[in-house]
Scaffold this active site. Structure first.
Site, PDB file in Angstrom:
ATOM      1  N   PRO A 105      11.035  -4.826   1.905  1.00 15.11           N
ATOM      2  CA  PRO A 105      11.231  -4.992   0.469  1.00 15.11           C
ATOM      3  C   PRO A 105      12.151  -3.977  -0.203  1.00 15.11           C
ATOM      4  O   PRO A 105      12.401  -4.085  -1.388  1.00 15.11           O
ATOM      5  CB  PRO A 105       9.812  -4.858  -0.078  1.00 15.11           C
ATOM      6  CG  PRO A 105       9.141  -3.940   0.868  1.00 15.11           C
ATOM      7  CD  PRO A 105       9.703  -4.257   2.220  1.00 15.11           C
ATOM      8  N   ASN A 125      12.162  -0.209  -0.201  1.00 17.71           N
ATOM      9  CA  ASN A 125      11.865   1.186  -0.510  1.00 17.71           C
ATOM     10  C   ASN A 125      12.656   2.141   0.381  1.00 17.71           C
ATOM     11  O   ASN A 125      13.209   3.139  -0.087  1.00 17.71           O
ATOM     12  CB  ASN A 125      10.367   1.465  -0.354  1.00 17.71           C
ATOM     13  CG  ASN A 125       9.556   0.982  -1.533  1.00 17.71           C
ATOM     14  OD1 ASN A 125      10.092   0.738  -2.604  1.00 17.71           O
ATOM     15  ND2 ASN A 125       8.262   0.825  -1.349  1.00 17.71           N
ATOM     16  N   CYS A 154       4.857  -0.174  11.077  1.00 17.28           N
ATOM     17  CA  CYS A 154       3.571   0.156  10.450  1.00 17.28           C
ATOM     18  C   CYS A 154       2.453  -0.409  11.324  1.00 17.28           C
ATOM     19  O   CYS A 154       1.482  -0.981  10.842  1.00 17.28           O
ATOM     20  CB  CYS A 154       3.485  -0.375   9.018  1.00 17.28           C
ATOM     21  SG  CYS A 154       3.865  -2.122   8.843  1.00 17.28           S
TER      22      CYS A 154
END
Length: 466
Positions: free
Chosen positions: A237, A239, A359
């Site tokens: 997204p 960041n 992640c």
């Protein structure tokens, strides 16, 4: 008001199996996807509690036009969330009529179950674990402001600045309106867990990026100097892309790729709000990008954060309470894609440094993928020993795996993460060495006082978060 309607629609979609919670959030027309995602996750986590309170209070019998999913969202906000805080329109007025009864039924439920806290009403699999104690990390966007000005702004708002953190214990002990400067990243502020800054004017103006500390490490470790050409291979997204742009000081070029058009559109909004001007977005599969393309002949830095199981994500336990490890079949499919993407990235001719991150907590997506890529590179790349003082290292599955970083709520008070830093063993003769010195991967020292740039206190409020 639109937030509650959007949350109700997502809950209905999840219940009817129209898609995953996260997929439905991104597919919605609501702009602030993070705010929507958080509200839906928390409402779903307390679903059984909310059903019991709504039924006991007779809310749906009294308000026949109120749909069940919307009722659940509204009652969560009233009893367990932040309250309506001046929003909610007619729905707030409707809930106000039943507020006393709803609160009484929640209190009655606690007495019946012999508990005193809302969290104790949850089923064991839904109770918050270590992830709920992770602090709120906030990255200061240096394209628009600086840490000193931002700290001063929060102090004027009544927050108590505790200085630079010296240990994990300092971070875990934060309470109330206290905050710290992170010990490792000089642009990272740390607030107590559950601090919500989505409606803060500095966040809405792009001066702050709400980003977990572990998620900040990939761009920091890639460390492209201003003027560099960088590829962000799986960018949405956004960041990490905005962090790269801040490190570049908007000088140079970022080629950002992602296949999801809606996530890419949200990313474009985020980058615009953050003041990023050096990024070129492309709705394209990174595997289809040719390393021999003339546009990428100067790319010496690549950040690769591919799709993964998400087993380390803090929000996963909210979206899937009690969820176990991903299936072996899914892990094999993900790891195969990750290995292809990593091996492909390592073929860019001018590449000097690459950061691979996920992640995920799974060895199959982390150490196993890194080892396969190293073997396929035939000695052209090696693992750099990044952040030797970081307490959580890669699993000892092959020599130098300890150069990799791992992160988790239990060991580092962050989300679950894995990072490996690749560096070229020899610079090709056709590629000039970068003039900038090799990045210093030791923990940053306390920043010197900078000349005040754009005043954080004068930050305008802009549109909602993406």
């Amino acid at each position: 008001m639109a937030l509650y309607a959007a949350a109700a629609a997502v809950l209905a979609g999840v219940e009817s199996r129209q898609g995953s919670l996260k997929g439905l959030v991104y597919a919605s027309s609501f702009q602030n996807v993070k705010q929507l995602y958080a509200l839906v996750c928390e409402t779903q986590r307390y679903s059984a509690v909310l059903d019991a309170v709504i039924t006991s209070a007779g809310l749906l019998r009294a308000e026949k036009k109120l749909r069940p999913h919307l009722a659940k969202v509204l009652v969560y906000e009233l009893l367990l969330g932040r309250g309506f805080r001046g929003r909610g329109g007619r729905w707030k007025a409707l809930l106000d009529r039943h507020q006393a009864r709803l609160k009484a039924e929640l209190a009655r439920l606690k007495v019946h179950r012999g508990v005193s806290r809302n969290e104790d009403l949850l089923a064991v699999g839904s109770k918050p674990g270590p992830a709920s104690q992770v602090p709120r990390f906030v990255r200061v966007n240096t394209l628009k402001t600086c840490s000193e000005d931002t700290i001063d702004y929060f102090k004027r708002q009544g927050f108590s600045y505790q200085g630079r953190a010296s240990s994990l214990e300092d971070l875990g002990a934060l309470k109330g309106k206290c905050f710290l400067l992170d010990s490792l990243l000089p642009e990272l502020l740390v607030f107590p867990a559950q601090t919500d800054l989505h409606e803060h004017p500095l966040y809405q103006a792009g001066h702050l990026i709400l980003q977990d500390k572990a998620s900040c490490l990939p761009a920091m470790l890639l460390a492209p100097p201003p003027g560099s050409h960088v590829i962000d291979a799986c960018a949405a997204p956004g960041n990490k892309t905005s962090h790269l742009a801040a490190l570049l000081k908007n000088q140079g070029k970022i080629f950002a790729f992602d296949l999801d058009a809606k996530r890419l559109a949200s990313m474009a909004t985020l980058l615009t709000r953050a003041g990023v001007s050096c990024c070129e977005l492309a709705e394209q599969d990174f595997l289809a990008v040719s390393p021999s393309d003339e546009r990428y002949r100067q790319v010496q830095y690549i950040l690769l954060d591919p799709s993964c199981s998400g087993s380390g994500m803090l929000t996963r336990q909210l979206e899937e309470p009690g969820a176990g490890a991903p299936s072996k079949e899914r892990l094999r499919a993900l790891a195969a894609f990750q290995q292809r993407a990593l091996s492909h990235a390592l073929t860019f001719p001018a590449l000097q440094r690459l950061v691979y991150s996920t992640c995920s907590l799974c060895q199959e997506e982390n150490e196993d993928v890194v080892l396969a890529a190293l073997q396929q590179s035939s000695g052209a790349f090696r693992l750099a020993p990044a952040l030797p003082s970081w307490p959580h290292r890669g699993l000892s599955t092959f020599p130098d795996a300890g150069h990799c970083l791992r992160a988790s709520p239990e060991t580092t008070l962050t989300g679950g993460f894995f990072i490996a830093v690749f560096e070229r063993v020899e610079v090709p003769s056709s590629v000039p060495r970068a003039e900038a010195p090799a990045p210093d991967l030791r923990p940053s020292q306390a920043p010197k006082r900078k000349k005040r740039r754009q005043k954080a206190a004068a930050a305008p409020s802009t549109g909602p978060d993406t």
